[in-house]
Design a protein around this motif. Sequence first.
Motif, PDB file in Angstrom:
ATOM      1  N   THR A 183      59.151 -12.474  82.134  1.00 52.94           N
ATOM      2  CA  THR A 183      59.520 -13.521  81.179  1.00 52.94           C
ATOM      3  C   THR A 183      60.827 -13.115  80.530  1.00 52.94           C
ATOM      4  O   THR A 183      61.331 -12.013  80.760  1.00 52.94           O
ATOM      5  CB  THR A 183      58.404 -13.766  80.133  1.00 52.94           C
ATOM      6  OG1 THR A 183      58.682 -14.976  79.425  1.00 52.94           O
ATOM      7  CG2 THR A 183      58.281 -12.613  79.150  1.00 52.94           C
ATOM      8  N   SER A 184      61.398 -14.003  79.750  1.00 55.27           N
ATOM      9  CA  SER A 184      62.691 -13.708  79.135  1.00 55.27           C
ATOM     10  C   SER A 184      62.666 -14.071  77.656  1.00 55.27           C
ATOM     11  O   SER A 184      61.785 -14.799  77.184  1.00 55.27           O
ATOM     12  CB  SER A 184      63.793 -14.512  79.833  1.00 55.27           C
ATOM     13  OG  SER A 184      63.616 -15.892  79.571  1.00 55.27           O
ATOM     14  N   SER A 185      63.662 -13.574  76.970  1.00 62.57           N
ATOM     15  CA  SER A 185      63.837 -13.906  75.563  1.00 62.57           C
ATOM     16  C   SER A 185      63.966 -15.421  75.392  1.00 62.57           C
ATOM     17  O   SER A 185      63.407 -16.003  74.459  1.00 62.57           O
ATOM     18  CB  SER A 185      65.085 -13.206  75.028  1.00 62.57           C
ATOM     19  OG  SER A 185      65.339 -13.574  73.711  1.00 62.57           O
ATOM     20  N   ALA A 186      64.666 -16.061  76.311  1.00 62.37           N
ATOM     21  CA  ALA A 186      64.856 -17.516  76.241  1.00 62.37           C
ATOM     22  C   ALA A 186      63.528 -18.259  76.392  1.00 62.37           C
ATOM     23  O   ALA A 186      63.293 -19.265  75.705  1.00 62.37           O
ATOM     24  CB  ALA A 186      65.843 -17.968  77.315  1.00 62.37           C
ATOM     25  N   GLU A 187      62.656 -17.775  77.280  1.00 59.37           N
ATOM     26  CA  GLU A 187      61.353 -18.425  77.450  1.00 59.37           C
ATOM     27  C   GLU A 187      60.480 -18.253  76.204  1.00 59.37           C
ATOM     28  O   GLU A 187      59.774 -19.184  75.814  1.00 59.37           O
ATOM     29  CB  GLU A 187      60.628 -17.848  78.669  1.00 59.37           C
ATOM     30  CG  GLU A 187      61.249 -18.267  79.984  1.00 59.37           C
ATOM     31  CD  GLU A 187      60.594 -17.593  81.166  1.00 59.37           C
ATOM     32  OE1 GLU A 187      60.054 -18.323  82.021  1.00 59.37           O
ATOM     33  OE2 GLU A 187      60.624 -16.346  81.233  1.00 59.37           O
ATOM     34  N   ILE A 188      60.557 -17.080  75.603  1.00 58.59           N
ATOM     35  CA  ILE A 188      59.785 -16.836  74.378  1.00 58.59           C
ATOM     36  C   ILE A 188      60.309 -17.737  73.262  1.00 58.59           C
ATOM     37  O   ILE A 188      59.547 -18.400  72.563  1.00 58.59           O
ATOM     38  CB  ILE A 188      59.844 -15.351  73.981  1.00 58.59           C
ATOM     39  CG1 ILE A 188      59.145 -14.505  75.047  1.00 58.59           C
ATOM     40  CG2 ILE A 188      59.219 -15.134  72.605  1.00 58.59           C
ATOM     41  CD1 ILE A 188      59.393 -13.020  74.939  1.00 58.59           C
ATOM     42  N   ARG A 189      61.629 -17.800  73.114  1.00 59.99           N
ATOM     43  CA  ARG A 189      62.233 -18.645  72.090  1.00 59.99           C
ATOM     44  C   ARG A 189      61.881 -20.122  72.336  1.00 59.99           C
ATOM     45  O   ARG A 189      61.607 -20.858  71.394  1.00 59.99           O
ATOM     46  CB  ARG A 189      63.740 -18.474  72.043  1.00 59.99           C
ATOM     47  CG  ARG A 189      64.385 -19.319  70.950  1.00 59.99           C
ATOM     48  CD  ARG A 189      65.798 -18.920  70.666  1.00 59.99           C
ATOM     49  NE  ARG A 189      65.932 -17.614  70.067  1.00 59.99           N
ATOM     50  CZ  ARG A 189      65.644 -17.317  68.810  1.00 59.99           C
ATOM     51  NH1 ARG A 189      65.177 -18.235  68.007  1.00 59.99           N
ATOM     52  NH2 ARG A 189      65.823 -16.103  68.358  1.00 59.99           N
ATOM     53  N   ALA A 190      61.870 -20.545  73.588  1.00 55.03           N
ATOM     54  CA  ALA A 190      61.516 -21.930  73.911  1.00 55.03           C
ATOM     55  C   ALA A 190      60.085 -22.235  73.488  1.00 55.03           C
ATOM     56  O   ALA A 190      59.792 -23.321  72.965  1.00 55.03           O
ATOM     57  CB  ALA A 190      61.705 -22.192  75.405  1.00 55.03           C
ATOM     58  N   LYS A 191      59.182 -21.281  73.689  1.00 56.29           N
ATOM     59  CA  LYS A 191      57.784 -21.470  73.283  1.00 56.29           C
ATOM     60  C   LYS A 191      57.681 -21.545  71.762  1.00 56.29           C
ATOM     61  O   LYS A 191      56.934 -22.368  71.224  1.00 56.29           O
ATOM     62  CB  LYS A 191      56.924 -20.328  73.839  1.00 56.29           C
ATOM     63  CG  LYS A 191      55.443 -20.486  73.589  1.00 56.29           C
ATOM     64  CD  LYS A 191      54.864 -21.749  74.186  1.00 56.29           C
ATOM     65  CE  LYS A 191      54.547 -21.613  75.635  1.00 56.29           C
ATOM     66  NZ  LYS A 191      53.790 -22.778  76.151  1.00 56.29           N
ATOM     67  N   LEU A 192      58.452 -20.725  71.066  1.00 53.28           N
ATOM     68  CA  LEU A 192      58.475 -20.786  69.602  1.00 53.28           C
ATOM     69  C   LEU A 192      59.046 -22.127  69.132  1.00 53.28           C
ATOM     70  O   LEU A 192      58.518 -22.747  68.205  1.00 53.28           O
ATOM     71  CB  LEU A 192      59.306 -19.631  69.033  1.00 53.28           C
ATOM     72  CG  LEU A 192      58.711 -18.241  69.199  1.00 53.28           C
ATOM     73  CD1 LEU A 192      59.744 -17.183  68.842  1.00 53.28           C
ATOM     74  CD2 LEU A 192      57.454 -18.080  68.367  1.00 53.28           C
ATOM     75  N   ASP A 193      60.099 -22.576  69.789  1.00 54.75           N
ATOM     76  CA  ASP A 193      60.729 -23.846  69.431  1.00 54.75           C
ATOM     77  C   ASP A 193      59.777 -25.011  69.709  1.00 54.75           C
ATOM     78  O   ASP A 193      59.679 -25.950  68.911  1.00 54.75           O
ATOM     79  CB  ASP A 193      62.021 -24.017  70.212  1.00 54.75           C
ATOM     80  CG  ASP A 193      62.816 -25.220  69.750  1.00 54.75           C
ATOM     81  OD1 ASP A 193      62.961 -25.399  68.523  1.00 54.75           O
ATOM     82  OD2 ASP A 193      63.289 -25.980  70.615  1.00 54.75           O
ATOM     83  N   GLU A 194      59.085 -24.947  70.840  1.00 52.26           N
ATOM     84  CA  GLU A 194      58.119 -25.988  71.210  1.00 52.26           C
ATOM     85  C   GLU A 194      57.044 -26.157  70.117  1.00 52.26           C
ATOM     86  O   GLU A 194      56.558 -27.261  69.881  1.00 52.26           O
ATOM     87  CB  GLU A 194      57.461 -25.579  72.534  1.00 52.26           C
ATOM     88  CG  GLU A 194      56.374 -26.461  73.043  1.00 52.26           C
ATOM     89  CD  GLU A 194      55.765 -25.865  74.320  1.00 52.26           C
ATOM     90  OE1 GLU A 194      54.521 -25.774  74.372  1.00 52.26           O
ATOM     91  OE2 GLU A 194      56.524 -25.489  75.224  1.00 52.26           O
ATOM     92  N   ASN A 195      56.706 -25.075  69.452  1.00 52.84           N
ATOM     93  CA  ASN A 195      55.706 -25.099  68.400  1.00 52.84           C
ATOM     94  C   ASN A 195      56.321 -25.189  66.997  1.00 52.84           C
ATOM     95  O   ASN A 195      55.650 -24.944  66.001  1.00 52.84           O
ATOM     96  CB  ASN A 195      54.805 -23.868  68.506  1.00 52.84           C
ATOM     97  CG  ASN A 195      53.877 -23.993  69.698  1.00 52.84           C
ATOM     98  OD1 ASN A 195      52.854 -24.648  69.624  1.00 52.84           O
ATOM     99  ND2 ASN A 195      54.255 -23.384  70.827  1.00 52.84           N
ATOM    100  N   LYS A 196      57.632 -25.509  66.979  1.00 54.97           N
ATOM    101  CA  LYS A 196      58.381 -25.723  65.728  1.00 54.97           C
ATOM    102  C   LYS A 196      58.332 -24.516  64.795  1.00 54.97           C
ATOM    103  O   LYS A 196      58.199 -24.651  63.588  1.00 54.97           O
ATOM    104  CB  LYS A 196      57.884 -26.975  65.020  1.00 54.97           C
ATOM    105  CG  LYS A 196      58.074 -28.239  65.845  1.00 54.97           C
ATOM    106  CD  LYS A 196      57.545 -29.443  65.144  1.00 54.97           C
ATOM    107  CE  LYS A 196      57.713 -30.751  65.858  1.00 54.97           C
ATOM    108  NZ  LYS A 196      57.878 -30.860  67.215  1.00 54.97           N
ATOM    109  N   LEU A 197      58.476 -23.325  65.390  1.00 58.36           N
ATOM    110  CA  LEU A 197      58.441 -22.091  64.598  1.00 58.36           C
ATOM    111  C   LEU A 197      59.831 -21.493  64.364  1.00 58.36           C
ATOM    112  O   LEU A 197      59.981 -20.673  63.471  1.00 58.36           O
ATOM    113  CB  LEU A 197      57.539 -21.056  65.290  1.00 58.36           C
ATOM    114  CG  LEU A 197      56.080 -21.441  65.323  1.00 58.36           C
ATOM    115  CD1 LEU A 197      55.306 -20.556  66.274  1.00 58.36           C
ATOM    116  CD2 LEU A 197      55.501 -21.361  63.928  1.00 58.36           C
ATOM    117  N   VAL A 198      60.807 -21.876  65.167  1.00 50.38           N
ATOM    118  CA  VAL A 198      62.166 -21.372  64.963  1.00 50.38           C
ATOM    119  C   VAL A 198      63.128 -22.532  64.808  1.00 50.38           C
ATOM    120  O   VAL A 198      62.816 -23.644  65.114  1.00 50.38           O
ATOM    121  CB  VAL A 198      62.644 -20.457  66.105  1.00 50.38           C
ATOM    122  CG1 VAL A 198      61.861 -19.180  66.125  1.00 50.38           C
ATOM    123  CG2 VAL A 198      62.596 -21.153  67.435  1.00 50.38           C
TER     124      VAL A 198
END
Length: 67
Positions: free
Chosen positions: A52-67
């Motif tokens: 996985t990548s930092s971008a995928e983790i950030r995308a998951k956080l963004d998808e859940n409106k956390l970042v």
Amino acid sequence: MQTEKFRFKSLNNTKLPPENIETILSALNGVYTVMTDVMDNTITVDYDDTQTSSAEIRAKLDENKLV
């Protein structure tokens, strides 16, 4: 293995408790540990950068409106 710290919005702006954030990110392949620090508004993630990548983790956080 990589360790990355993400800054998130205040938990007051979301209905997700810290353990749910950890569950959401742990579901990604290659994520080993997730630690949420509500005092510092950070999420520290240990992950395998071949899965996985930092971008995928950030995308998951963004998808859940956390970042």
